[in-house]
Scaffold this motif. Structure first.
Motif, PDB file in Angstrom:
ATOM      1  N   GLY A   1      11.988 -16.510   7.909  1.00 45.77           N
ATOM      2  CA  GLY A   1      11.571 -17.723   8.336  1.00 45.77           C
ATOM      3  C   GLY A   1      11.900 -18.845   7.379  1.00 45.77           C
ATOM      4  N   GLY A   2      10.983 -19.669   6.667  1.00 46.47           N
ATOM      5  CA  GLY A   2      11.589 -20.568   5.659  1.00 46.47           C
ATOM      6  C   GLY A   2      10.854 -20.547   4.349  1.00 46.47           C
ATOM      7  N   MET A   3      11.332 -21.316   3.566  1.00 43.69           N
ATOM      8  CA  MET A   3      10.782 -21.292   2.101  1.00 43.69           C
ATOM      9  C   MET A   3      10.635 -22.566   1.613  1.00 43.69           C
ATOM     10  SD  MET A   3      10.439 -18.246   0.319  1.00 43.69           S
ATOM     11  CE  MET A   3      10.755 -18.909  -1.432  1.00 43.69           C
ATOM     12  N   HIS A   4       9.449 -22.661   0.874  1.00 46.59           N
ATOM     13  CA  HIS A   4       9.153 -24.085  -0.034  1.00 46.59           C
ATOM     14  C   HIS A   4       9.937 -23.594  -1.506  1.00 46.59           C
ATOM     15  CE1 HIS A   4       6.614 -25.612   2.874  1.00 46.59           C
ATOM     16  NE2 HIS A   4       5.839 -24.568   2.843  1.00 46.59           N
ATOM     17  N   CYS A   5      11.307 -24.110  -1.557  1.00 46.66           N
ATOM     18  CA  CYS A   5      11.936 -23.791  -2.661  1.00 46.66           C
ATOM     19  C   CYS A   5      11.371 -24.169  -4.121  1.00 46.66           C
ATOM     20  CB  CYS A   5      13.328 -24.415  -2.614  1.00 46.66           C
ATOM     21  SG  CYS A   5      14.160 -23.370  -1.335  1.00 46.66           S
ATOM     22  N   GLY A   6      10.916 -25.337  -3.933  1.00 42.31           N
ATOM     23  CA  GLY A   6      10.426 -26.132  -4.968  1.00 42.31           C
ATOM     24  C   GLY A   6       9.040 -25.211  -5.776  1.00 42.31           C
ATOM     25  N   ALA A   7       8.285 -24.756  -4.807  1.00 42.37           N
ATOM     26  CA  ALA A   7       7.101 -23.980  -5.427  1.00 42.37           C
ATOM     27  C   ALA A   7       7.214 -22.360  -5.298  1.00 42.37           C
ATOM     28  CB  ALA A   7       5.760 -24.419  -4.288  1.00 42.37           C
TER      29      ALA A   7
ATOM     30  N   LEU B   1      10.592  -2.595  16.315  1.00 42.95           N
ATOM     31  CA  LEU B   1       9.717  -3.603  16.926  1.00 42.95           C
ATOM     32  C   LEU B   1      10.451  -4.915  16.003  1.00 42.95           C
ATOM     33  CD1 LEU B   1       6.076  -2.119  16.488  1.00 42.95           C
ATOM     34  CD2 LEU B   1       7.606  -2.240  18.502  1.00 42.95           C
ATOM     35  N   LEU B   2      10.409  -5.862  16.637  1.00 45.29           N
ATOM     36  CA  LEU B   2      10.995  -7.051  16.305  1.00 45.29           C
ATOM     37  C   LEU B   2       9.805  -8.152  16.210  1.00 45.29           C
ATOM     38  CD1 LEU B   2      13.822  -8.456  15.190  1.00 45.29           C
ATOM     39  CD2 LEU B   2      14.094  -9.256  17.521  1.00 45.29           C
ATOM     40  N   VAL B   3       9.825  -8.651  14.948  1.00 49.38           N
ATOM     41  CA  VAL B   3       8.845  -9.839  14.772  1.00 49.38           C
ATOM     42  C   VAL B   3       9.450 -11.085  14.248  1.00 49.38           C
ATOM     43  CG1 VAL B   3       6.839 -10.317  13.277  1.00 49.38           C
ATOM     44  CG2 VAL B   3       7.001  -8.155  14.096  1.00 49.38           C
ATOM     45  N   THR B   4       9.142 -12.254  14.991  1.00 53.51           N
ATOM     46  CA  THR B   4       9.648 -13.434  14.714  1.00 53.51           C
ATOM     47  C   THR B   4       8.621 -14.207  15.407  1.00 53.51           C
ATOM     48  OG1 THR B   4      11.342 -15.186  14.546  1.00 53.51           O
ATOM     49  CG2 THR B   4      10.938 -13.722  16.562  1.00 53.51           C
ATOM     50  N   THR B   5       8.599 -15.686  15.001  1.00 52.87           N
ATOM     51  CA  THR B   5       7.980 -16.551  15.696  1.00 52.87           C
ATOM     52  C   THR B   5       8.255 -16.585  17.242  1.00 52.87           C
ATOM     53  OG1 THR B   5       9.059 -18.398  14.630  1.00 52.87           O
ATOM     54  CG2 THR B   5       7.222 -18.345  13.747  1.00 52.87           C
ATOM     55  N   PRO B   6       7.230 -16.975  18.027  1.00 49.10           N
ATOM     56  CA  PRO B   6       7.472 -16.878  19.509  1.00 49.10           C
ATOM     57  C   PRO B   6       8.906 -17.586  20.038  1.00 49.10           C
ATOM     58  CG  PRO B   6       5.193 -17.401  19.286  1.00 49.10           C
ATOM     59  CD  PRO B   6       5.902 -17.519  17.651  1.00 49.10           C
TER      60      PRO B   6
END
Length: 265
Positions: free
Chosen positions: A102-108, A200-205
């Protein structure tokens, strides 16, 4: 002469205010827009007020965007478009749970909400006994706009180990992942090399239709089991939810078009 100058500054003032009003829509379409990009867009919009012709263009564009925003916020169109992006299957016993990045908060150095939701769903399926192992995407920092950004998969793996230690699931890291396409190719190779069959594939809807189509295009036996949606209520009960849904709607329909043109679906 004075009237002309006053008229010009009035146009600039109106253009500046209109540009500010349109910025939230731009940020909804592209939440990764930085402050410098937003400032440049505001300056560009403000400069359109310098000349009568460009000012009229700005007013027309603003009117069209206002109409578009009204359709998004107050009609069933948004819900219809969101439903078209979701593929939800009943989970089956499988060899592998694939948790897409998904995504990352790179700074933190922390997982963004969509990554946490996907990881949570993958672990839920593992705890329920649907599969003994899962994959995580060992990403390169550049995809998040920073060469020094930590790997999403490695941060997620640390979280899994902190929760379960050695009693946790077997985890396979997919190296140098950049896109859904590279994840699909890596999983297809893993399935062939290890003799696995069902995934089984998991991602956001809202990402599930493009993702499952990309995996099935490679001949994989895939069941789509989406996570929860962390950014908005999937029932879209409020205008705020519908505005938040605009970002994945635009991104995913453009992504579907791109993947079809590339022959990846």
């Amino acid at each position: 002469m004075m009237a002309g100058v006053s008229g010009r500054w009035l146009r600039v003032l109106v253009a500046s205010g209109l540009s500010l009003l349109l910025l939230p829509l731009g940020l909804a379409l592209n939440p990764d827009m930085g402050s410098s990009s937003a400032g440049l867009l505001w300056l560009l919009g403000t400069s359109l007020g310098l000349f009568p012709l460009t000012f009229r263009f700005l007013l027309a564009a603003g009117g069209l965007l206002a109409l578009f925003t009204g359709v998004v916020l107050f009609t069933p169109l948004t819900a219809f478009l969101v439903r078209g992006l979701v593929v939800r299957d009943v989970p089956q016993k499988a060899d592998l749970i694939v948790v897409l990045g998904g995504g990352m908060h790179c700074g933190a150095g922390e997982l963004e909400a969509s990554s946490l939701a996907r990881l949570e769903k993958g672990l839920e399926l593992w705890r329920a006994g649907y599969a003994p192992r899962l994959t995580l995407s060992d990403t390169v920092g550049e995809i998040f706009g920073s060469a020094g950004c930590p790997s999403l998969g490695r941060v997620a793996l640390e979280r899994v180990r902190a929760l379960y230690g050695e009693a946790g699931p077997e985890v396979v890291l997919l190296p140098k992942m950049r896109t859904t396409r590279t994840e699909a190719l890596a999983v297809a190779k893993l399935v062939r090399d290890r003799g696995y069959r069902r995934v089984l594939l998991v991602t956001t809807p809202t990402h599930s239709r493009r993702a499952v189509a990309a995996f099935r295009k490679l001949g994989l036996e895939v069941w789509s089991v989406p996570s929860s949606e962390p950014r908005f209520d999937m029932a879209l009960p409020t205008p705020a939810d519908r505005l938040q849904a605009l970002t994945p709607i635009v991104r995913e329909y453009l992504g579907l078009l791109k993947y079809r043109l590339q022959g990846w679906l």
